[in-house]
Design a protein around this motif. Sequence first.
Motif, PDB file in Angstrom:
ATOM      1  N   LYS A 282       0.851  -1.195   0.000  1.00 35.53           N
ATOM      2  CA  LYS A 282       0.000   0.000   0.000  1.00 35.53           C
ATOM      3  C   LYS A 282       0.886   1.244   0.000  1.00 35.53           C
ATOM      4  O   LYS A 282       0.678   2.196  -0.734  1.00 35.53           O
ATOM      5  CB  LYS A 282      -0.906   0.007   1.247  1.00 35.53           C
ATOM      6  CG  LYS A 282      -2.005  -1.008   1.195  1.00 35.53           C
ATOM      7  CD  LYS A 282      -3.277  -0.431   0.572  1.00 35.53           C
ATOM      8  CE  LYS A 282      -4.094  -1.527  -0.079  1.00 35.53           C
ATOM      9  NZ  LYS A 282      -4.558  -2.531   0.895  1.00 35.53           N
ATOM     10  N   TYR A 283       1.886   1.202   0.859  1.00 31.57           N
ATOM     11  CA  TYR A 283       2.755   2.350   0.994  1.00 31.57           C
ATOM     12  C   TYR A 283       3.584   2.578  -0.261  1.00 31.57           C
ATOM     13  O   TYR A 283       3.760   3.703  -0.715  1.00 31.57           O
ATOM     14  CB  TYR A 283       3.670   2.155   2.210  1.00 31.57           C
ATOM     15  CG  TYR A 283       4.231   3.452   2.662  1.00 31.57           C
ATOM     16  CD1 TYR A 283       3.454   4.312   3.423  1.00 31.57           C
ATOM     17  CD2 TYR A 283       5.492   3.859   2.272  1.00 31.57           C
ATOM     18  CE1 TYR A 283       3.932   5.525   3.794  1.00 31.57           C
ATOM     19  CE2 TYR A 283       5.985   5.079   2.646  1.00 31.57           C
ATOM     20  CZ  TYR A 283       5.206   5.914   3.403  1.00 31.57           C
ATOM     21  OH  TYR A 283       5.677   7.133   3.754  1.00 31.57           O
ATOM     22  N   ASN A 285       2.764   1.840  -3.306  1.00 31.61           N
ATOM     23  CA  ASN A 285       1.918   2.444  -4.337  1.00 31.61           C
ATOM     24  C   ASN A 285       1.717   3.926  -4.080  1.00 31.61           C
ATOM     25  O   ASN A 285       1.679   4.727  -4.997  1.00 31.61           O
ATOM     26  CB  ASN A 285       0.560   1.733  -4.392  1.00 31.61           C
ATOM     27  CG  ASN A 285       0.668   0.445  -5.172  1.00 31.61           C
ATOM     28  OD1 ASN A 285       1.502   0.328  -6.054  1.00 31.61           O
ATOM     29  ND2 ASN A 285      -0.162  -0.521  -4.839  1.00 31.61           N
ATOM     30  N   ARG A 286       1.569   4.293  -2.785  1.00 31.68           N
ATOM     31  CA  ARG A 286       1.344   5.699  -2.479  1.00 31.68           C
ATOM     32  C   ARG A 286       2.561   6.534  -2.856  1.00 31.68           C
ATOM     33  O   ARG A 286       2.444   7.578  -3.489  1.00 31.68           O
ATOM     34  CB  ARG A 286       1.031   5.861  -0.997  1.00 31.68           C
ATOM     35  CG  ARG A 286      -0.083   6.869  -0.768  1.00 31.68           C
ATOM     36  CD  ARG A 286      -0.455   6.935   0.674  1.00 31.68           C
ATOM     37  NE  ARG A 286       0.528   7.695   1.441  1.00 31.68           N
ATOM     38  CZ  ARG A 286       0.602   7.649   2.761  1.00 31.68           C
ATOM     39  NH1 ARG A 286      -0.208   6.891   3.442  1.00 31.68           N
ATOM     40  NH2 ARG A 286       1.506   8.368   3.395  1.00 31.68           N
ATOM     41  N   GLY A 289       2.756   6.944  -6.513  1.00 32.93           N
ATOM     42  CA  GLY A 289       1.802   7.934  -6.990  1.00 32.93           C
ATOM     43  C   GLY A 289       2.322   9.345  -6.775  1.00 32.93           C
ATOM     44  O   GLY A 289       2.269  10.192  -7.671  1.00 32.93           O
ATOM     45  N   GLU A 290       2.889   9.575  -5.585  1.00 32.38           N
ATOM     46  CA  GLU A 290       3.426  10.907  -5.289  1.00 32.38           C
ATOM     47  C   GLU A 290       4.572  11.249  -6.236  1.00 32.38           C
ATOM     48  O   GLU A 290       4.683  12.372  -6.717  1.00 32.38           O
ATOM     49  CB  GLU A 290       3.923  10.958  -3.843  1.00 32.38           C
ATOM     50  CG  GLU A 290       2.815  11.192  -2.849  1.00 32.38           C
ATOM     51  CD  GLU A 290       3.269  10.941  -1.432  1.00 32.38           C
ATOM     52  OE1 GLU A 290       4.482  10.847  -1.209  1.00 32.38           O
ATOM     53  OE2 GLU A 290       2.401  10.829  -0.564  1.00 32.38           O
TER      54      GLU A 290
END
Lengths: 294, 405
Positions: A282-283, A285-286, A289-290
Amino acid sequence: MSDYQLKMAFIMPTMILLILMNIFPLLWSLYLSFHRYKASMPAAPRFIGVRNYSRLLADPEIWGYFQTTAYFVILAVAAQFFIGFGLALLLNRDFRYKGFVTTLLLLPMMLSPVVVGLFWRFILSSDNAGLLNFFLSPFLKSPIGWTTNPKVAMLAVVIVDTWMWSPFMMLIALAGLSAVPKSLYEAADVDRASAWFKFREITLPLVSPLLLIALLFRTMDAFKMFDIVYVLTREGGPGTATETVSMNLYKLAFRNYNTGKACAMAYILLIIIVALSNIYVKYLNRVKGEAQET
Amino acid sequence: MGSRKNFVHYLILAFVAIAVIVYITPIYWILATSLKRLSDITTRLPKFVFDISLENYQKLMPPEGVADVTYLFLGEVLVGLLLFGFFSLFNVRLPRALSLRNLGLIWNSVFVLTCLYSFLSLPPMQSRLQTDARFNFLLLIVCTIIAYLLIAPWRKTGGLTSQTLKKQRLTFVLPSIFGTVAICAVLANGGSKYFYQLLNSIIIGGGSTILAVGLGTLAAYAFSRFDIAGKDDLLFFILSTRMLPPVVVVIPIYLMYSALGLRDTHFGLILLYTTFNVSFAVWLMKGFIDEIPKEYEDAALVDGYSRFQTFLKVILPQSVTGIAATAVFCLITAWNEFAFALVLTEVGGRAVTAPPSITSATGSTGMDWGKIAAGTFVFLLPVAVFTFLMRSHLLRGVTFGAVKK
């Protein structure tokens, strides 16, 4: 060939392989975890319900192994974090042969943990020609039995793991540091900010997402630790001083051939790892994205 | 002010130098120990000055002595590297009849002929392991020829651009790489257990790498370019298979392989390592393919290429660097892997790789650290070389392609 067919033809081989070689065996071991079964005996698996699990969870020794593992994870990851980040701060400047020097420092993490771990036993040895004890001899009365003294054996494992994996932290931290825009520091210089202020207000916030990735990654990896313990302290010795959960699972499955119980233990471990890796992905992917937004 | 800044700069560099020394000392110590005599190893205090001897490396060699073809191959490896270095450093004009391309062709033909000659001149087979080693040698020759047909640059002669020149120079390195493997094969045939295990490592690592990168590239292309239902979940599933602890996965695999008779076989380990690496290959290759602009493909599609042709003729050539980097990472992972190999092979068995064998040298009494050091050093050397070659991709490789620079 239509796009749909192509898509299927491209993905299916990978999926089939993963299902055959990962999901199917895991389902089988789930089945076995509810049975009494020894792989070394011809007797067929006998259904005993959740007794494998309840016995494991009630066993104080198992919690001891989890404690040993947690102790190792915290010590090793913390040491790797500080040393790796420190090295990255040192390396975050221009100098000649920087690429070469960085790669030299990265070498340990690419090597085989088990092969290098074995040789570390020679370096750490207390009786013949131990290199570390030799360097420490001005400060010590008698050489430390790194791999034979139960009190320091864990420290020996931490030292070897830190030698291997602090370069990993360094690599990721260095990537984060070099991505911090120089203009921010220049602006801070105009305002006569102190070095500590710049570090706290500019460097740390901008590097922390990457550092967190590195920390999560190392935590998961350290949690699975098996190779170094297997060779360095001879299967988790002395006694059970360095017996991590993975090591214990190996002994349960391939020394005692207590297959049913080992499968149950594996599932307990699996749940913890899946939870951890869920957070990790999850992290990941975040952060990805950033990175794309900027 | 300026001098103070300079002072700090040099102070930091001094710290960096100390760090490098600390990190490299264990590796240096492996090399030093491997070159010592036994009497210099079993001293009470470590010896820093010693006579260099090769006796530890000799212990790894075949008991009946090294066959002459080994030196032939060694010569070819060195000549190949020298030729490559020579043509890369100096811009030599060759006569037309002896162009770089023809020279490469001749050089590689010589190498293939040496392979065939050495295969025919192998000593008679005595043990089962030697039969296996011979089969592996044959496999190596076949693979070499296939590799030449696939990647050899003489298939296309597209003018003398710097790109083709570079490729033509690279042909001089191919015999060096294959020659190194051939040396292992010859020594294994001679009866050296250690090189037999290294050869196993090469075959299993190479086989699983080719499969994993092939499958991974296909899947990565699909994930990168098409809409797939539940794409993120699928990708997470693929990654999570890699996150599982090896010891957990290996228990059911052990039972499965025992039932299927796949234990201690090359095929079994190749299959397992492929599974292990394919998730990594998918993630890494997806990162590389994501970076290729979609416009390239659109242009090709407009020109009348089918999707598959586009993949072959646009995407694959564009992602050669990515494929190479992914392959090296898969190779290193398979090369270093321990837990699976420990459980699924038997020491002294047919498919045992180098890591479990090096570590099983643990005797009950004294250990021959010199021999271990020599074996370890030979084992680590290729990884170190690849690390330096791959240094610009290391960051990507260790983070599953998530962090790019």
